[in-house]
Design an enzyme around this catalytic site. Sequence first.
Site, mmCIF file in Angstrom:
data_model
loop_
_atom_site.group_PDB
_atom_site.id
_atom_site.type_symbol
_atom_site.label_atom_id
_atom_site.label_comp_id
_atom_site.label_asym_id
_atom_site.label_seq_id
_atom_site.Cartn_x
_atom_site.Cartn_y
_atom_site.Cartn_z
ATOM 1 N N GLY A 190 -1.936 -4.667 -23.629
ATOM 2 C CA GLY A 190 -2.215 -3.570 -22.633
ATOM 3 C C GLY A 190 -0.918 -3.313 -21.534
ATOM 4 O O GLY A 190 -1.176 -2.706 -20.632
ATOM 5 N N ASP A 225 1.976 -8.281 -33.445
ATOM 6 C CA ASP A 225 1.581 -8.923 -32.199
ATOM 7 C C ASP A 225 2.942 -9.509 -31.459
ATOM 8 O O ASP A 225 3.613 -10.241 -31.899
ATOM 9 C CB ASP A 225 0.765 -10.050 -32.372
ATOM 10 C CG ASP A 225 -0.038 -10.676 -31.051
ATOM 11 O OD1 ASP A 225 0.246 -10.279 -30.163
ATOM 12 O OD2 ASP A 225 -0.743 -11.690 -31.389
ATOM 13 N N ASP A 228 -6.656 -11.033 -24.324
ATOM 14 C CA ASP A 228 -7.623 -11.543 -25.539
ATOM 15 C C ASP A 228 -9.200 -11.820 -25.144
ATOM 16 O O ASP A 228 -9.218 -12.019 -23.753
ATOM 17 C CB ASP A 228 -7.372 -12.938 -25.969
ATOM 18 C CG ASP A 228 -5.933 -12.953 -26.922
ATOM 19 O OD1 ASP A 228 -5.429 -11.734 -27.059
ATOM 20 O OD2 ASP A 228 -6.006 -14.210 -27.657
HETATM 21 C C1 GLA Z 1 -2.753 -13.457 -29.671
HETATM 22 C C2 GLA Z 1 -3.513 -11.976 -29.882
HETATM 23 C C3 GLA Z 1 -4.839 -12.718 -30.829
HETATM 24 C C4 GLA Z 1 -4.562 -13.432 -31.958
HETATM 25 C C5 GLA Z 1 -3.594 -14.544 -31.401
HETATM 26 C C6 GLA Z 1 -3.042 -15.298 -32.840
HETATM 27 O O1 GLA Z 1 -3.327 -14.041 -28.523
HETATM 28 O O2 GLA Z 1 -4.009 -11.363 -28.809
HETATM 29 O O3 GLA Z 1 -5.761 -11.566 -31.129
HETATM 30 O O4 GLA Z 1 -3.866 -12.705 -32.867
HETATM 31 O O5 GLA Z 1 -2.400 -14.135 -30.806
HETATM 32 O O6 GLA Z 1 -2.100 -16.003 -32.390
#
Ligand code: GLA
Length: 396
Positions: free
Chosen positions: A200, A153, A221
Amino acid sequence: MKTIRKGRWTLAPLGLAAALLAPAASAAPPMLAATPPMGWNSWNHFADKIDDATVRAQADAMAANGMRDAGYRYINIDDTWEGQRDASGVIHPNAKFPDMKALADYVHSKGLKLGIYSSPGPKTCAGYEGSGGHEVQDAQTYAAWGIDYLKYDLCSLAQPMIAAGNLEKAQAIEVAAYEKMRDALRATGRPIVYSLCQYGFYQPWRWGGSVGGNLWRTTGDINDTFARMVQIGLGQAGLSKYAKPGNWNDPDMLEVGNGGMKAAEYRTHMSLWAILAAPLLAGNDLTKMTPETLSILANKEVVAIDQDPAGRQGDRVRAEGGLEVWAKPLSGGGKAVGLFNLSDQRANLDIDFAALGFKGPVNVRDVWAGKDLGRMKAYHAAAVIEHGVVLLRVTP
Ligand code: GLA
């Protein structure tokens, strides 16, 4: 002449000697994520309230409640498991996860796989230790624990460049970081599904596969509201050509069963994700679900649409003021067709199967009803409830 393709080797029927000289079939590793990954992830429901006991309980539930039999495999720990690095730089879990290897062994003993989460930057999104500068070490640690899936991430990496509007530079930094972890994962020799999460930016569907991603998030998200789910789902229009076995668009994890939507809306969510050949990562508490939630997540016919071996993502066919038709090509020449009523009142929806390329009448099955409707050239769905769907499986 018939030839058999095995990875980069082509076996022409030249006789026994040639066949013996060719590498054994086992030389080509099986494709990772040949169909969209299925499983569960801790974030949507538990966020930072996740620990070893909770993960074990989810694995127990998945193995016992029919989800494993329906195809769900990965139990994925998201952010907040990370502890500190020791003097030699090795990452350790925090107190919530006393023994990651023992946890992986437990999850594996249930016939399931364990996933974990990290970031290419110094910190994860929740502010925990990231993998930046420790890629090789972390990949080795994950492999030693028995990890089968990594969600990587972006978060802290390249944020200053993004904030300053220098997107080209940011993208170059990201790509290099994703490649670094790809190489580190490959060097472990352990098959680890590689999930890219960078919301994205700069069209990851165009480059996610080339940096090793088995899936890449296409959006920011999700949350447990109908409006956000629909916004994300419909935002996938036009992306179908970028998905294929081993490389999937990821419109984020499921919210089914988290309580913010009605059952009909969760059926819409599940239907849309299945038509999108999206990864199906349940995001609810599997130990506390209602039978209705389970019937949505573990509906084998819906899962079969998502997991169809042809590996084709579906796309929009038609949209008119909240009424949408989406279709996904299936192996054997059929199609899954979703008639979505995303408006706030009941509506009729029609589909003429000729418009989907079928010649003559087709066999039609109403998937959620589990009913064959017979052979027809067109289908009229009367009074589809607001925010609801009719999901059809159409076979020539
Ligand atoms: C981002 C990701 C989420 C999750 C959080 C965790 O927002 O997009 O899916 O993994 O981090 O901190």
